[in-house]
Enzyme design. Structure first.
Site, PDB file in Angstrom:
ATOM      1  N   GLU A   1     -12.412  45.617 -19.848  1.00 58.35           N
ATOM      2  CA  GLU A   1     -12.725  45.920 -18.449  1.00 58.35           C
ATOM      3  C   GLU A   1     -14.197  45.571 -18.192  1.00 58.35           C
ATOM      4  O   GLU A   1     -15.092  46.113 -18.837  1.00 58.35           O
ATOM      5  CB  GLU A   1     -12.486  47.396 -18.148  1.00 58.35           C
ATOM      6  CG  GLU A   1     -11.020  47.795 -18.106  1.00 58.35           C
ATOM      7  CD  GLU A   1     -10.823  49.177 -17.507  1.00 58.35           C
ATOM      8  OE1 GLU A   1     -11.806  49.724 -16.953  1.00 58.35           O
ATOM      9  OE2 GLU A   1      -9.694  49.699 -17.583  1.00 58.35           O
TER      10      GLU A   1
ATOM     11  N   GLU B   1      -7.308  53.300  -9.212  1.00 59.46           N
ATOM     12  CA  GLU B   1      -8.131  54.340  -9.827  1.00 59.46           C
ATOM     13  C   GLU B   1      -8.257  55.529  -8.876  1.00 59.46           C
ATOM     14  O   GLU B   1      -8.121  55.399  -7.661  1.00 59.46           O
ATOM     15  CB  GLU B   1      -9.523  53.794 -10.161  1.00 59.46           C
ATOM     16  CG  GLU B   1      -9.522  52.701 -11.215  1.00 59.46           C
ATOM     17  CD  GLU B   1     -10.931  52.231 -11.545  1.00 59.46           C
ATOM     18  OE1 GLU B   1     -11.288  52.281 -12.727  1.00 59.46           O
ATOM     19  OE2 GLU B   1     -11.663  51.808 -10.629  1.00 59.46           O
TER      20      GLU B   1
ATOM     21  N   GLU C   1      -7.510  54.224 -21.184  1.00 61.85           N
ATOM     22  CA  GLU C   1      -8.871  53.691 -21.044  1.00 61.85           C
ATOM     23  C   GLU C   1      -9.799  54.488 -21.938  1.00 61.85           C
ATOM     24  O   GLU C   1      -9.831  55.721 -21.896  1.00 61.85           O
ATOM     25  CB  GLU C   1      -9.365  53.764 -19.603  1.00 61.85           C
ATOM     26  CG  GLU C   1     -10.781  53.216 -19.448  1.00 61.85           C
ATOM     27  CD  GLU C   1     -11.300  53.247 -18.015  1.00 61.85           C
ATOM     28  OE1 GLU C   1     -12.444  52.815 -17.795  1.00 61.85           O
ATOM     29  OE2 GLU C   1     -10.553  53.717 -17.128  1.00 61.85           O
TER      30      GLU C   1
ATOM     31  N   ASP D   1     -13.102  45.968 -13.327  1.00 62.99           N
ATOM     32  CA  ASP D   1     -13.170  47.394 -13.059  1.00 62.99           C
ATOM     33  C   ASP D   1     -13.808  47.663 -11.701  1.00 62.99           C
ATOM     34  O   ASP D   1     -14.651  46.890 -11.237  1.00 62.99           O
ATOM     35  CB  ASP D   1     -13.984  48.075 -14.163  1.00 62.99           C
ATOM     36  CG  ASP D   1     -13.846  49.588 -14.132  1.00 62.99           C
ATOM     37  OD1 ASP D   1     -12.888  50.079 -13.508  1.00 62.99           O
ATOM     38  OD2 ASP D   1     -14.688  50.266 -14.745  1.00 62.99           O
TER      39      ASP D   1
ATOM     40  N   ASN E   1     -14.403  49.279 -21.805  1.00 61.13           N
ATOM     41  CA  ASN E   1     -15.412  48.779 -20.864  1.00 61.13           C
ATOM     42  C   ASN E   1     -16.449  47.927 -21.582  1.00 61.13           C
ATOM     43  O   ASN E   1     -16.968  48.320 -22.638  1.00 61.13           O
ATOM     44  CB  ASN E   1     -16.116  49.949 -20.164  1.00 61.13           C
ATOM     45  CG  ASN E   1     -15.189  50.677 -19.215  1.00 61.13           C
ATOM     46  OD1 ASN E   1     -14.714  50.110 -18.247  1.00 61.13           O
ATOM     47  ND2 ASN E   1     -14.917  51.952 -19.506  1.00 61.13           N
TER      48      ASN E   1
END
Length: 812
Positions: free
Chosen positions: A669, A756, A578, A699, A637
């Site tokens: 995301e 996560e 990520e 997310d 993101n």
């Protein structure tokens, strides 16, 4: 303005209207042109009347009947023309413009009837007309209706009774002067009966009243400039009638048997001028145009009634000194004038008192409007800031704590969009009432704008306690139009510290605002107390510094991208990374991501930030794949507010092409800090991106905007379980049930799940039992530069393999 000028185009300069001719050159001022046209019409009418009067006068001695017929016919025609013109053009006008014309039409009907009776006696009657007669009744109808018509020209700020009183004071004073000097002796000598005496003075007296009011209206600007040309013609017409009436009264008082045609010119010109005035159209007044009025004209208007009154007083004083007695007319008229002056002064005192009261009320209303919200009645931003500054000053001197809450309604736009702004306003009013109910009488509740509220609390109250009461109060639904509306709020809280003597009101507002925004990022509907992690967010220059960094300015600190691995928890293999933005400002130091991302969203820089991170991540991933990591994917993101935007699609397409990265190596995301504006457009955009191989992940699923509804509406490939569903809590059974359900639903929909916040082996075992095999967290590594990444099966991760065995490894 006359009808012939209505189509002239004009523009205003410095309060004056200017016309332009067809060649584009500047012509005359509209006001000057209008007055010139008025002067031309007046001269034409008076000239025609003079020609008729002189002609009849020349014929009067030798051809008496012919002269009388010409003279009376002209007067009849003029009176009839005035009546018809006033009635006809009154039909086309509106408001006051219609009423004064119709009043004059009625007056001239009576005047014309009187003229018919008079002419009949002159031409066909063998005897002299008696006095008073029905002709006098017809003639005297005009002053009554003319007075009412003139009062139609007054403004609301100048009420008709005041204007009439001023006119009567002037008329009464002038009448006494005229009576004492010459008129009294003349009238007494030529009026043998009471009726004749009344008729003899009725004409000049009524004429004096009308002329005085016209003078007050014209000379002292008691009317708007758009009405002046028409009133001028009307006034001149009434003055012309008054002049001939004066000659008539004088001749009657002298016992004359007839009146020469030359003296009747006013009876012809007067009605004709009124007919012209009725036909004139007022020009459109420019919005906001106010008749100018100098101090001299104001003073003149105030003193005008007293000038003839002073002269009358001098006359009476002189008579008293010389021993001359006042007759009954002088006595009664003098007492009447004094009474009117007293009434006028009482009215002036009352007007002044009412004016002062209106000024006081206006000042109070302006002050209230300046410091209160017009919708809710709460204090507005200005008043709140003043009270906060005062509280901070007391904090400096006496070290008294200041508590502050910032309340921002979550997703309030949905209320306005679904129910309408009227319903939204009702909800805001209801929220304001509940906020006030949660505070004490010494606290200040304010609406700062839109759906933002602030609460200044007494130092003895804990802001978090009040915030909890607010959240509890807002959970109760609002009844709006037969429907229940539920709103939630994100609340920021801050309390002053005695160790900050230089704290300002603005700094305190920025802190509580930062705390509120931190609460929104944490999932909304919560109260967040300001803490050190949010220090950067309340810096006033943070958006400026961030914008400079995004532009690549060398002294702003570069924007860097670190990567955190996403692994198969069964064997520790890194299957994706990520991309996480990092920024160190030379001024602010290392700024936490949640701080500068929040600042980017609030200052409109989020798209530029997303695009830079996307570009760097695609470049680094392409390099890693080129080094042999062909199965690696990168998660980037993207703000949810951009999903569905064509510009985002094009940016992604061009970035993939520029760096030669296959589309199936990129995962977008969707962050939970903002709302997807259009789900249908977002779904279509996602489908087009999927044609490139790009995948979509939600997310922080389980908080914020990312809900089960998005699983249904969007073609989602991956769900990332929020750490609140993966860590140990006081309600572990409830949390575990929710987490297991999300995993089960996602698998049923063919959606991969990434957990996560994985930090312990116990979490790994629990997640594996749920069926979640992909994880991300400190257990597998913190975010790091691309050069420090360990791709593959690091030996340090082998002990993380679950004791449950090695089930089928899901694909990303």
């Amino acid at each position: 303005m006359p009808a012939t000028a209505r189509n002239s185009s004009g523009v205003r300069f410095g309060g004056s209207a200017v016309r332009y001719d067809g060649r584009g050159g500047m012509a005359t001022h509209t006001g000057d042109w209008s007055m010139t046209a008025t002067r031309t019409r007046v001269l034409a009418v008076v000239g025609a009347a003079a020609v008729i009067g002189i002609t009849a006068h020349v014929l009067y001695q030798r051809y008496h009947v012919a002269a009388v017929v010409i003279d009376d016919s002209a007067q009849l025609a003029a009176g009839l023309a005035a009546a018809v013109s006033c009635w006809w053009y009154g039909r086309k006008a509106q408001g006051r413009e219609r009423y004064w014309r119709w009043l004059l039409a009625a007056g001239f009907v009576g005047w014309t009837i009187g003229m018919v009776i008079w002419s009949w006696y002159q031409v066909f009657g063998g005897d002299l007309m008696p006095s008073p007669s029905w002709a006098d009744a017809g003639y005297l109808t005009l002053p009554v209706f003319a007075l009412a018509a003139l009062l139609m020209f007054t403004k609301r700020s100048h009420p008709p009774p005041v204007l009439v009183l001023d006119g009567l004071v002037v008329v009464g004073s002038l009448f006494m002067l005229a009576w004492a000097t010459a008129l009294g002796a003349v009238v007494k000598g030529g009026a043998p009966s009471t009726g004749e005496f009344v008729v003899a003075i009725a004409y000049p007296l009524s004429d004096l009243v009308l002329v005085a009011i016209v003078a007050l209206l014209l000379v002292f600007r008691r009317i708007g400039p758009n009405e002046r040309p028409g009133l001028l013609e009307l006034g001149l017409g009434l003055i012309a009638l008054s002049v001939s009436d004066s000659f008539f009264a004088y001749l009657v008082s002298r016992g004359a048997e007839d009146m020469p045609p030359l003296l009747n010119i006013g009876f012809i010109a007067g009605p004709a001028l009124v007919a012209v005035a009725a036909a004139a159209r007022s020009r459109n007044q420019v919005p906001g145009e106010v008749p100018s009025r100098s101090r001299a004209s104001e003073l003149g208007y105030l003193l005008l009634p007293y000038a003839p009154l002073a002269a009358t007083g001098i006359l009476i004083f002189t008579k008293m000194i010389t021993g001359t007695r006042l007759d009954w007319v002088e006595t009664y008229v003098g007492l009447l004038v004094i009474g009117m002056v007293v009434v006028r002064q009482l009215i002036t005192l009352l007007e002044n008192r009412l004016l002062l009261e209106r000024v006081r009320q206006g000042q109070a209303q302006l002050e209230y409007q300046a410091y209160h919200d017009p919708l809710t009645g709460l204090a507005n931003r200005a008043r709140f800031h003043d009270r906060l500054a005062a509280a901070v000053e007391v904090h400096r001197r006496e070290h008294r704590q200041v508590g502050l809450l910032f309340v921002d309604l979550d997703d309030f736009k949905l209320v306005n969009d679904s129910l309408g702004h009227a319903a939204g306003d009702s909800v805001l009013c209801g929220v304001s009432e509940r906020l006030q109910a949660c505070t004490s009488g010494v606290d200040t509740v304010a609406r700062l704008g839109g759906d933002e509220f602030a609460m200044l609390l007494d130092g003895t109250v804990e802001p978090q306690e009040v915030g909890e009461r607010v959240l509890s109060a807002l959970r109760q639904p609002f009844q709006i139009g037969g429907r229940q509306v539920i709103v939630s709020a994100s609340i920021g809280a801050v309390i002053t510290d005695t160790s900050e003597p230089d704290l300002t009101a603005d700094a305190l507002l920025r802190r509580v605002d930062a705390a509120m925004y931190g609460g929104k990022q944490a999932g909304k509907g919560v109260i967040t107390v300001y803490r050190k992690e949010l220090v950067g967010l309340d810096h006033p220059d943070l958006p400026t510094f961030l914008a400079a960094a995004l532009r690549g300015e060398p002294d702003a600190g570069p924007l860097r991208v670190h990567y955190q691995p996403i692994v198969h928890m069964s064997n520790g293999e890194t299957v994706a990374v990520e991309a996480l933005a990092r920024w160190r400002s030379p001024v602010l130091g290392s700024v936490p991501p949640q701080v500068f991302v929040a600042a980017a969203e609030r200052s409109g820089l989020i798209a530029e930030l997303d695009d830079q991170v996307l570009d760097i991540a695609c470049r680094d991933t392409a390099a890693l794949i080129g080094n042999g990591d062909s199965q690696l994917r990168v998660h980037v993101n993207i703000s949810a507010s951009r999903l569905g935007c064509p510009y985002l699609e094009e940016t992604i397409r061009q970035t993939l092409i520029r760096h030669g990265l296959p589309g199936d190596r990129l995962v977008l995301e969707i962050t939970e800090t903002s709302q997807i504006p259009d789900l249908n457009a977002a779904a279509e955009s996602t489908r087009r991106l999927r044609q490139l191989g790009v995948k979509l992940a939600l997310d922080d699923f389980g908080t914020g905007y990312n809900t089960l509804a998005h699983l249904h509406a969007l073609p989602v490939d991956i769900v990332k379980l929020d750490h609140s569903l993966t860590t140990h809590t006081d309600e572990q059974e409830r949390t575990e049930a929710l987490g297991r359900s999300v995993v089960s639903i996602s698998h049923a929909l063919g959606i991969s799940v990434i957990a996560e916040g994985v930090e312990t082996q116990a979490q790994v075992g629990r997640l594996m039992r749920w069926g979640c095999h992909l994880g991300q967290g400190y257990l597998y590594g913190r975010s790091m530069p691309v050069g420090a990444l360990e791709i593959g099966y690091p030996a340090a991760r082998e002990h993380h393999v679950s004791e449950a065995g090695s089930p089928r490894i899901p694909s990303l």
